[in-house]
Design an enzyme around this catalytic site. Sequence first.
Site, mmCIF file in Angstrom:
data_model
loop_
_atom_site.group_PDB
_atom_site.id
_atom_site.type_symbol
_atom_site.label_atom_id
_atom_site.label_comp_id
_atom_site.label_asym_id
_atom_site.label_seq_id
_atom_site.Cartn_x
_atom_site.Cartn_y
_atom_site.Cartn_z
ATOM 1 N N ARG A 71 0.786 -1.140 -0.003
ATOM 2 C CA ARG A 71 0.016 0.006 -0.020
ATOM 3 C C ARG A 71 0.709 1.370 -0.059
ATOM 4 N NH1 ARG A 71 -4.177 -1.146 4.776
ATOM 5 N NH2 ARG A 71 -2.169 -2.333 5.215
ATOM 6 N N LYS A 113 0.796 -18.554 6.325
ATOM 7 C CA LYS A 113 -0.239 -19.109 7.239
ATOM 8 C C LYS A 113 -0.698 -17.948 7.797
ATOM 9 C CE LYS A 113 2.205 -19.356 11.638
ATOM 10 N NZ LYS A 113 2.424 -19.948 12.794
ATOM 11 N N ASP A 124 4.264 -23.545 5.386
ATOM 12 C CA ASP A 124 4.488 -23.694 6.659
ATOM 13 C C ASP A 124 6.027 -24.127 6.945
ATOM 14 O OD1 ASP A 124 4.974 -24.880 9.350
ATOM 15 O OD2 ASP A 124 3.089 -26.298 9.177
ATOM 16 N N HIS A 125 6.539 -22.976 7.514
ATOM 17 C CA HIS A 125 7.908 -22.733 7.600
ATOM 18 C C HIS A 125 8.835 -23.766 8.120
ATOM 19 C CE1 HIS A 125 7.296 -20.339 11.135
ATOM 20 N NE2 HIS A 125 8.648 -20.949 11.637
ATOM 21 N N LYS A 138 12.580 -26.639 7.818
ATOM 22 C CA LYS A 138 13.771 -26.932 8.743
ATOM 23 C C LYS A 138 14.318 -28.381 8.292
ATOM 24 C CE LYS A 138 11.823 -23.945 12.409
ATOM 25 N NZ LYS A 138 12.765 -23.008 12.703
ATOM 26 N N GLU A 167 8.433 -22.506 24.385
ATOM 27 C CA GLU A 167 9.114 -20.869 24.119
ATOM 28 C C GLU A 167 9.373 -20.669 25.387
ATOM 29 O OE1 GLU A 167 8.487 -18.693 20.268
ATOM 30 O OE2 GLU A 167 6.437 -19.793 20.583
ATOM 31 N N HIS A 219 1.815 -26.213 12.668
ATOM 32 C CA HIS A 219 3.010 -27.021 12.760
ATOM 33 C C HIS A 219 3.194 -28.261 13.732
ATOM 34 C CE1 HIS A 219 4.450 -23.082 11.506
ATOM 35 N NE2 HIS A 219 4.425 -22.662 12.896
ATOM 36 N N LYS A 272 3.903 -20.359 25.608
ATOM 37 C CA LYS A 272 4.739 -19.081 25.705
ATOM 38 C C LYS A 272 5.138 -19.310 27.307
ATOM 39 C CE LYS A 272 4.100 -17.189 21.805
ATOM 40 N NZ LYS A 272 5.335 -16.995 20.576
ATOM 41 N N LYS A 332 13.448 -22.665 26.023
ATOM 42 C CA LYS A 332 12.966 -23.016 24.327
ATOM 43 C C LYS A 332 13.240 -24.459 24.055
ATOM 44 C CE LYS A 332 14.106 -20.965 19.911
ATOM 45 N NZ LYS A 332 12.816 -20.400 19.597
#
Lengths: 504, 360
Positions: A62, A168, A197-198, A202, A236, A260, A356, A361
Amino acid sequence: MAVVHEENPLVEGLERQPVHPTTLVIFGGTGDLAQRKLLPAIYNLAHEGALPEGFNLIGVSRSEMSDDEYRAVARESIKTHSRRAPDEQVLEKLLERVRYIAGTFDADSVFERLEQEIGQFDEEAGIAFNRIFYLSTAPNFFALIVKKLGERGLHKHPEADVRVVIEKPFGTRLTEALELNRQVLSVLRESQIFRIDHYLGKETVQNMLAFRFANGMFEPIWNRNFIDYVQITAAEDIGIGRRAGYYDSAGALRDLVQNHMLQLLSLLCMEPPVTFDADEVRDEKVKVLHAVEPPPPDAVVRARYTAGMAEGKEAVGYREEEGVPEDSSTETYVALRLEVDNWRWAGVPIYLRTGKRLARKVTEIAVSLKPVPHLAFEAQGSVGVQPNQIILAMQPNEGVSISLGAKIPGTRMRIRPVNMEFLYGTSFLSQSPEAYERLILDAMRGDATLFTRNDEVEAQWRIIDPILEAWEKDDRPLPTYPAGSQGPEEAASILAPGQHWRAI
Amino acid sequence: MPKVVPEVPDEGAVWSEQDTSPGAIEEALRRLLQQQHARDHAHAPARVLNLVVVVDREWRGEIMNRLEQVGRYHASRTILCTVERGRTTLDARVVLTIEDERQPGDIALTRERVIVEVGEKHLDKLDTIVDPLVVTDLPTVVWSPHGHPEAVDALLHLSQVVLIDSVNEPDLASAVRRAEELAAGAYVVDLAWLRTTPWRERVAATFDPPRWRRELGRIDTVKVRHRPDSGVAGVLFFGWLSSRLDWGPGSLMAANGSIRGRASGRRQDVTLTLEPDPNQAVPGLAGIEIGTASGVSISLDRGPGGLSARRRDPKGRELRWTILGASRGEGGILGEGIRQALLRDPAYRGALDCAEAMLR
């Protein structure tokens, strides 16, 4: 669709296979994802010589700006976020092929200009570049952009492949996902759609397939006869940062479990595919998802973090985070028990948990084997003898660990568990590429193996949707857990007797 | 890129001894690793490959510098055998290095470097010195950049890969012949071949679009420019085209400062020209020009930010563009050589055989 005339014998043995010249269009070209991930990934592909020999990039957003101003934005993004310091000459040459189109995604003028720019690239090169439209926008624009591409005729080309990459989340409920699939499939063929889906980009996630299907020692025990239960954890230690707007409307279930974690589950439980072609792999994954029933209410625990200590500092509770409503009922933790009702897995509980502000992690899959039928050593004072566990670790240290019982040195026959560890970083020379580098390159190659198919997305939502529906009717206060802890005590309630959560 | 720094010497991560033995060196390695693990369990030894390097003592520093510049591709255990004329005893030094700049909670990779000072008399039995020092079950790579073929021959039976740089051989024929000899007993990674990789990838990509693919059968001229010492890279490139496109390799002959020859294509002969380019500063190729019987001409030249490509069609229309890619530099080439030791390139042997036939 491009027609292949004859084989190219020169590609045999090359590690890097040719990719057809491509024009990549990023809708949301000035957005956070584009700046932090996509543009740096594209630069790194250019640096390594992995981009197609003809490559153009068009940013669409934009904000009003010129081509040169967008190039300056891209340059800054790459310098700030690239995993390597950019080579000035490569960067300069890459930016020469960058254009920018300003406008809203519902404006016909944007797509008219897009058609002109893409056509101009083709004309200059004397060939039809493949087109990739990367939808890095808010989800409510996905269907609109695809519709506009269709109206303008940009969704197909007689001499080039046209693909659309969709970020996503793919819907926030089953009905939305179904409707979105219906809308995009009214314009595009499924083979043109790359739902990203990143996580699947991996290396360690892909390594699960190598671990399972390149080693004869695991497959014979990979079933209900030997496996007692499975725990998949994506914990995490950080809070929600500046993502309150997104996170409070999504929650842990939508943010990580629906996509995921169910992908991890399907890779863990799938049957061996005949080949590693995209559809062969996805056929097997979707069979697993179809075999998963939505969990009953007592097999799901959700919770929210309260104030506590994280990383040695005081951490506020979720409702005190900036941008979060004081009366938010969004879950920051969810644990659930699923079962895969098929011949291989029937009766094996598969526990998923994510949250979270947990103690650490860590992303891992822990496969607990059944105990040995008879323990002769018990009478002689062995303590801590536990069934074997196979841990597939994804974060922070990628690798595989197997716990074994071993004799404690000494005159008595006493046993304690020890670990046999394989650490990915110690055994390979190279670091893993960024997931987005791999996925963008795969999209340019037309390899959809690591992307999610429409039936996978729908199957995932069929598992998750009933949970969301039950939560909507449940106005009981959420259990809580202090920031920096192992999660809520209530999570233990979904475990079968004698089982326990692995320490995070 | 992780920086590699030596571990604190006074905590026992360095060991050295004069007039030592392979057994003492091996024991020191084991002890240093145990001590380091006891100090910090997050220290994990890398276990990828053994690299055995045989170098002249006076050029040791240069080779060590090159090994430092390989980027991500460090061998997990490097055994540097430095050859000193007249030496009769062994001196050795062991250093454990640790990757710096790790995130909290990450493992710290350690690598071992063993420097063994040997004499010429040790070279034909070098395997008896090196064997106890390699990590069993890991691939072992041998690299002898200053010659010493007797050392390489001695080490062949305990190594799976030999790293060579054919541009260091005195002439094209002996370069290709030596590579063939070594390839009979081990997998050969030739840096001269790796310098052609981006060129091969780009030529393959240039002819990959369907409308250009048919031109592969019509190629009638190939001209390669190279740094004057890198002719073997050009010959390997010819060998690659010849093996992939099923050309009958003809003889290459020197003529007016360049090398010329012909190959027999299915439809027509192919004229091959190898031309030294004195302006080319780094080892390897400087440019490639390929012409076809239908009048198509394609050229690739080194340029800023990648390779400068030019294509002219039969009607004389010309298109120029840049194929993006950063130069890997000589450090990058060596790193790539180490990485390739863990892979297998099915195209190399065919290219080498055709190159050998052209120089026969």
